[in-house]
Design a protein around this motif. Structure first.
Motif, PDB file in Angstrom:
ATOM      1  N   UNK A 108      -5.370   2.078  -5.088  1.00 32.55           N
ATOM      2  CA  UNK A 108      -5.719   0.927  -4.277  1.00 32.55           C
ATOM      3  C   UNK A 108      -7.095   1.089  -3.660  1.00 32.55           C
TER       4      UNK A 108
ATOM      5  N   UNK B  77     -13.387   3.438  -5.170  1.00 32.30           N
ATOM      6  CA  UNK B  77     -12.211   4.229  -5.533  1.00 32.30           C
ATOM      7  C   UNK B  77     -11.624   3.763  -6.865  1.00 32.30           C
TER       8      UNK B  77
ATOM      9  N   UNK C  48       1.543   6.434  -1.709  1.00 30.63           N
ATOM     10  CA  UNK C  48       0.288   5.667  -1.578  1.00 30.63           C
ATOM     11  C   UNK C  48      -0.859   6.251  -2.400  1.00 30.63           C
ATOM     12  N   UNK C  49      -0.940   7.580  -2.476  1.00 24.01           N
ATOM     13  CA  UNK C  49      -2.117   8.143  -3.142  1.00 24.01           C
ATOM     14  C   UNK C  49      -2.073   7.953  -4.653  1.00 24.01           C
TER      15      UNK C  49
ATOM     16  N   UNK D 155     -13.056   8.296  -2.489  1.00 25.79           N
ATOM     17  CA  UNK D 155     -11.991   7.872  -3.393  1.00 25.79           C
ATOM     18  C   UNK D 155     -12.280   8.263  -4.837  1.00 25.79           C
TER      19      UNK D 155
ATOM     20  N   UNK E 263     -13.777   1.277  -0.542  1.00 26.44           N
ATOM     21  CA  UNK E 263     -12.592   0.789  -1.253  1.00 26.44           C
ATOM     22  C   UNK E 263     -12.934   0.453  -2.704  1.00 26.44           C
TER      23      UNK E 263
ATOM     24  N   UNK F  39       2.352   2.355   2.772  1.00 29.76           N
ATOM     25  CA  UNK F  39       2.279   2.954   4.111  1.00 29.76           C
ATOM     26  C   UNK F  39       3.530   2.628   4.918  1.00 29.76           C
TER      27      UNK F  39
ATOM     28  N   UNK G 229       0.817  -1.216   0.000  1.00 28.36           N
ATOM     29  CA  UNK G 229       0.000   0.000   0.000  1.00 28.36           C
ATOM     30  C   UNK G 229       0.850   1.265   0.000  1.00 28.36           C
TER      31      UNK G 229
ATOM     32  N   UNK H 291     -10.898  11.500  -6.128  1.00 30.81           N
ATOM     33  CA  UNK H 291      -9.493  11.603  -6.505  1.00 30.81           C
ATOM     34  C   UNK H 291      -9.148  10.697  -7.677  1.00 30.81           C
TER      35      UNK H 291
ATOM     36  N   UNK I 190      -9.464  -1.685   5.883  1.00 33.92           N
ATOM     37  CA  UNK I 190      -8.711  -1.855   7.117  1.00 33.92           C
ATOM     38  C   UNK I 190      -9.500  -2.672   8.130  1.00 33.92           C
TER      39      UNK I 190
ATOM     40  N   UNK J 279      -8.084  -0.073   0.006  1.00 31.78           N
ATOM     41  CA  UNK J 279      -7.556  -0.735   1.203  1.00 31.78           C
ATOM     42  C   UNK J 279      -8.681  -0.825   2.220  1.00 31.78           C
TER      43      UNK J 279
END
Lengths: 361, 230
Positions: free
Chosen positions: A78, A149, A73-74, A100, A146, A47, A45, A103, A82, A80
């Motif tokens: 993805x 996005x 990451x951006x 998401x 998720x 992170x 990811x 963007x 959590x 993600x």
């Protein structure tokens, strides 16, 4: 799309050094907590920046330390999911879902919001804020967020671990639908054998920061030498078809020409399912047992007998329905004289087949 | 407004203007400083922290004198700024600067606490959904920090309204230029028949402070309710 991942990273007292391939479908990173699953997913990811490694899929480079490549990451496109949902508390469910998309590249292949909302059954929640949702509802919204996005890869880090059994049973079918209805590859972290048995297309079994074995779920879970959770968590998976539902509350299924009975499953007759059979629920008998209350008796051949360090042993039996693992004591395997190539019968109580280990294939 | 003499009214208006500009101008720097102290690890972080808090601990007169040394017409910064046409010494802008410096630690503390309360995991989630650093800040961090920023603004405004020591040392007490509410109260108490004027100004100070406090409570509660999601 096949994602190829290699991660090497040293923590104080723990070394992670793994490499694996994630073909299309759901690839489950399976192991105890502390085996390096989350670290691996976080590296994919972006992170966490590992000391060395790469994640590449069809020429799409997420990172490659050798070439000095690192996408922030951006820019990794993805989705993600959590463990704790991580919904934005100041936004409504609708705003969370659309976050998401805001963007994502304009004109990209976007998932249809209405379809996702319907699939997850969250239409009545759109105007609420996350603070007013139950844990199961939150996790469904997190899945939707998720998906919407427009990800090229979905990551899920133990998305069910914080839920109780009832909520897990509520969410698992959505992940099965995700696997079957959404074409994006999924990298899924889990320490639950039942989840792995139900969801995984491919299993990467991890232990202490190393890959024990990787391959198709049925093969890896049926391998008695691979028990990332220890022998207690061992259990093989059979792929079967639902034949019919009986009036007495049992369902009849068929695997490799063998008929089996298990507590009523929700799947329609004709549909393909996977059934996890926990190794400690399987008895072995040299002769065909008679006058036994168990409904499922499968003739087979002993493939291997593996004794651990303790008093236990795992016997793997090849049957027409597939490989079955049985966990018993070393004393009893010795008393039976079980050895490779010997014929025997595997006995499985119907009620011992847990519903959380049964899912659509 | 005939219950206030022109002189009293002048002091109130000047104080409001000073406090408004002191708060507004220091807000961006306050948010940046609070964010840096809460999130970044850099050499000199403790020094910055100390520097920000210094006006809170130092005698206000000392702060005022240091400002005079630095920003007076012959001070190193003051003479530089004078060439650019910006003068602080003995102007209302100087009173605003003094008020801003004195209120800064309160503003930074309130904002910093609320930034520390924001779960960085939410910011990570935002990044994985495609938001770059500034977007993460604008769409996740800032809205979640808003109650703290509001609290910081109100605290700073109230402090700026009441600033006395540093103001009177730095820019003196010139009616119409640098005579704020507290320095006016002080002046009225020095003259034989000024007590009534002082009392009226005290009442105004109480009303403005209470209004600020209630407003901050109201805003904070509304924001908290939004975030809680009821």
């Amino acid at each position: 799309m096949t994602l190829s991942v290699a991660v090497r990273h040293a923590f104080p007292g723990f070394d992670l050094d793994i490499a694996f391939e994630a073909p299309p479908g759901v690839t489950v990173l399976f192991g105890r907590s502390g085996s390096g699953k989350t670290t691996t997913v976080n590296a994919v990811a972006g992170l966490l920046r590992p000391e060395a490694g790469r994640a590449v899929a069809d020429g799409w480079v997420l990172f490659d330390t050798e070439r000095g490549a690192w996408l922030p990451p951006h820019r990794r496109q993805l989705g993600y999911i959590f463990q704790e949902g991580r919904l934005f508390p100041h936004l409504t469910v609708r705003q969370n879902l659309l976050y998401g998309r805001w963007f994502a590249a304009k004109g990209g292949p976007g998932e249809d919001m209405g379809r996702i909302v319907e699939m997850l059954g969250i239409g009545h929640l759109l105007g609420r804020r996350p603070g007013a949702l139950s844990s199961g509802e939150k996790q469904r919204v997190a899945i939707g967020r998720a998906l919407l996005a427009s990800p090229r890869l979905i990551l899920a880090d133990e998305p069910l671990a914080s839920l109780d059994e009832a909520r897990k049973a509520e969410i698992l079918p959505y992940f099965e639908r995700l696997r079957d209805e959404v074409s994006v590859p999924v990298l899924y972290v889990s320490h639950s054998a039942a989840e792995v048995a139900r969801l995984a297309t491919t299993v990467i079994a991890l232990q202490d920061g190393r890959v024990l074995r990787q391959g198709p779920a049925v093969e890896v879970l049926g391998d008695p030498t691979v028990t990332p959770l220890g022998a207690r968590g061992a259990g093989a998976v059979l792929e079967a078809a639902v034949v019919r539902h009986h009036a007495d509350g049992l369902s009849e299924i068929e695997a490799g020409g063998v008929r089996l009975f298990l507590p009523r499953v929700p799947h329609a007759p004709g549909s393909r399912i996977r059934v996890r059979i926990a190794a400690h629920e399987v008895l072995l008998s040299r002769k065909e047992p008679e006058g036994l209350s168990a409904l499922n008796i499968l003739p087979g051949t002993v493939e291997s007998v593996r004794a651990g360090e303790g008093p236990g042993a795992i016997v793997s039996v090849r049957t027409a329905a597939g490989t079955i693992l049985s966990r018993s004591t070393r004393r009893s395997t010795e008393a039976l004289g079980l050895a490779e190539g010997m014929s025997c019968h595997a006995v499985i109580k119907t009620v011992a087949i847990a519903p959380e280990g049964v899912g659509g294939a | 407004m005939d219950w206030l003499s022109p002189e009293e009214w002048q002091a109130v208006a000047l104080s409001l203007r000073v406090a408004f500009w002191a708060t507004l101008a220091s807000l961006p720097l306050g948010v940046l400083t609070a964010y840096a102290l809460a999130r970044w690890r850099f050499p000199g972080r403790q020094l910055l922290n100390g520097l920000v808090h210094l006006p809170l601990i130092l005698p206000p007169v000392a702060t005022g004198y240091l400002l005079l040394l630095a920003f007076g017409t012959r001070g190193p910064l003051g003479s530089l700024l004078q060439e650019a046409g910006i003068v602080f010494a003995f102007r209302w802008t100087g009173a605003a600067l003094a008020a801003a410096v004195m209120a800064f630690p309160l503003m930074v503390r309130a904002i910093r606490l609320s930034i520390e309360a924001v779960d960085p995991k939410l910011e990570q989630a935002s990044a994985t959904l495609g938001a770059s650093g500034p977007w993460v800040f604008a769409t996740v961090t800032l809205p979640l920090v808003l109650p703290g920023i509001v609290a910081g603004i109100i605290l700073a405004f109230a402090k700026a309204m009441g600033e006395f020591g540093a103001t009177i040392t730095f820019v003196s007490n010139i009616p119409g230029q640098t005579q704020t509410l507290p320095t006016a109260i002080y002046t009225f108490l020095q003259v034989p028949d000024g007590e009534a004027s002082a009392l009226r100004l005290v009442v105004i100070a109480v009303v403005v402070s209470m209004a600020a406090l209630l407003l901050s409570e109201f805003v904070a509660r509304r924001v908290a309710r939004r975030v809680a999601g009821a």
